[in-house]
Design an enzyme around this catalytic site. Structure first.
Site, PDB file in Angstrom:
ATOM      1  CB  SER A 244      14.941  -1.900   1.719  1.00 35.15           C
ATOM      2  OG  SER A 244      14.154  -2.610   0.747  1.00 35.15           O
TER       3      SER A 244
ATOM      4  CG  ASP B 205      -7.097 -15.075   8.891  1.00 32.18           C
ATOM      5  OD1 ASP B 205      -7.526 -14.109   8.390  1.00 32.18           O
ATOM      6  OD2 ASP B 205      -7.364 -15.806  10.082  1.00 32.18           O
TER       7      ASP B 205
ATOM      8  CG  HIS C 232      16.157  -0.390  -3.083  1.00 34.07           C
ATOM      9  ND1 HIS C 232      14.832  -0.079  -2.634  1.00 34.07           N
ATOM     10  CD2 HIS C 232      16.414  -1.263  -2.187  1.00 34.07           C
ATOM     11  CE1 HIS C 232      14.379  -0.565  -1.729  1.00 34.07           C
ATOM     12  NE2 HIS C 232      15.072  -1.513  -1.427  1.00 34.07           N
TER      13      HIS C 232
END
Length: 437
Positions: free
Chosen positions: A145, A362, A415
């Site tokens: 993951s 940013d 998953h």
């Protein structure tokens, strides 16, 4: 000083490393990173290649082994395994409401936590590699993951330290913004809801009854947390794991008891809900979650609570509207929302810190797309079809964009396939690596 322990079938050794908080300032503040070495008892003294396990998350500590179980059993056939407690988790220098309070206010806390993303985790791992294997030593990676996201960052920053990489459910979209991630996620979560209600049709009415009650009267959880209607919907995080739909159903089965004044939500139910919703054992998962998608080349303005903003594009997740009609109430998935920092006592003190991180612009890029395109480290990946947590289309795009990747697409597992499949998933990837498949 390393400490060894002998458990049935394995020998574990504790390692603690001092690393810079900011790798751009190696002589600045230092923190500790803990890792547990694991080797099969019968091979304790063998010169085995190393395998670094990168845990899912963010903010998840490595598994605590009690023997050669699950994927670890397969890994120990051939490797000496290092289970890394990524910075801020487990026995590494912790980062939570208690420890962060010592650093000052929200601004100081946010600046500190900005150093807890995949790029810093990879640079920690590189220092550890050199300490354990020497400058020229290379190890294999297993990224589950979020650990797969870290693997892609590793191949961007320091591929020279990697012999081969295995990725399970963790091929991130290299150019996907946080908005892109959630815009793709909500329809997948809706499909998981439909599958759950198809499996347990009686839960449609059961969920509506609980939702209607919480809309009128939120409940108090045993830890003092608040179970609102939206918090109840967040139980859908369970729907992405192999047994999660069943766990959710059995939790709903015991929702009500007959109290002194009539039906009320049971202590059993509320305790079970708290176990699923509380972030006390992993607050960084909530605080840093959206930042794992932040890259200046993709999200120059920051993530800005993307899951909350994008949710408005999917009115089927509006529980109040569902209650006003005959539509089923849908659960949400792997989304972190700002209101969680009001309802969860473990997160409340970190609310302003989380807001500052959400507003942060940013963020440095995590992936070097040119370097990944030229990658020559063998990568073997399991892609779970319709994975609720990681978009299959993103994973396949990344598999095609990164050099030297072989992948296996399967819908046999969800998953958590690496953990629940025993040896199966990792063994297949390793056999791919040996050219047997």
């Amino acid at each position: 000083m390393s400490t060894a322990s002998r458990l049935p079938g394995i020998v574990t050794t504790d390692h603690v490393f001092r690393v810079p908080l900011d790798h751009q300032r190696p002589d600045g503040e230092q923190i500790e990173v803990y890792a547990r070495e694991v080797v099969a008892s019968a091979r304790e003294n063998d010169a085995l290649p190393w395998l670094l396990f990168l845990q899912g998350g963010p903010g998840g500590k490595a598994a605590r082994p009690v023997g050669p179980d699950s994927w670890l059993a397969r890994a120990l056939d051939d490797h000496r395994v290092l289970l890394l407690d990524q910075r801020g988790t487990g026995r590494s220098t912790p980062a939570n409401r208690q420890t962060l309070a010592r650093r000052g206010g929200p601004q100081e806390q946010a600046e500190y936590l900005a150093h807890f993303r995949a790029d810093s985790i990879v640079r920690d791992a590189e220092l550890i590699r050199r300490a354990l294997l020497g400058e020229q030593g290379r190890w294999s990676l297993l990224g589950q993951s979020f650990g797969g996201f870290c693997t892609l960052t590793y191949l961007s920053l320091a591929p020279e330290g990697v012999r081969e990489a295995y990725v399970t459910g963790g091929l991130a979209g290299l150019s996907s913004s946080a908005d892109d991630v959630y815009r793709a996620a909500y329809p997948r979560v809706a499909r998981k809801n439909a599958a759950h209600y198809g499996r347990y049709p009686q839960d449609v009415e059961a969920v509506r009854q609980i939702a209607a009650h919480l809309a009128e009267q939120p409940a108090t959880l045993p830890d003092g947390g608040l179970l609102t209607l939206r918090a109840f919907q967040a139980l859908g995080l369970l729907l992405g794991s192999g047994s999660g739909s069943h766990q959710l159903h059995y939790l709903l089965e015991e929702a009500w008891v007959e109290g002194a004044d009539g039906p009320e939500l049971s202590d059993t139910f509320l305790a079970g809900v708290q176990a699923q919703l509380s972030f006390a054992q992993g607050p960084l998962y909530a605080v840093l979650h959206e930042s794992i998608y932040g890259q200046r080349s993709v999200d120059p303005a920051g993530t800005a609570w993307a899951a909350e903003r994008v949710r408005k594009e999917f009115p089927e997740f509006d529980a109040e509207a569902a209650l006003d009609s005959d539509a089923p109430v849908l659960f949400t998935g792997e989304m972190i929302y700002p209101w969680m920092f009001e309802t969860d006592p473990a997160l409340r003190p970190l609310r302003e810190t989380a807001n500052l991180l959400a507003e942060r612009a940013d963020w440095p890029d995590l992936y070097d797309r040119e370097r990944l395109a030229a990658n020559d480290v063998p990568v073997f990946a399991a892609v779970y079809h319709d994975d609720m947590y990681v978009d299959t289309a993103d994973s396949l795009d990344t598999a095609h964009a990164v050099g030297n990747v072989r992948y296996w697409v399967t819908n046999e597992w969800e998953h958590d396939g690496l953990r629940v499949s025993g040896r199966v998933v990792l063994d297949r990837l390793m056999r791919m690596g040996r050219g047997e498949i």
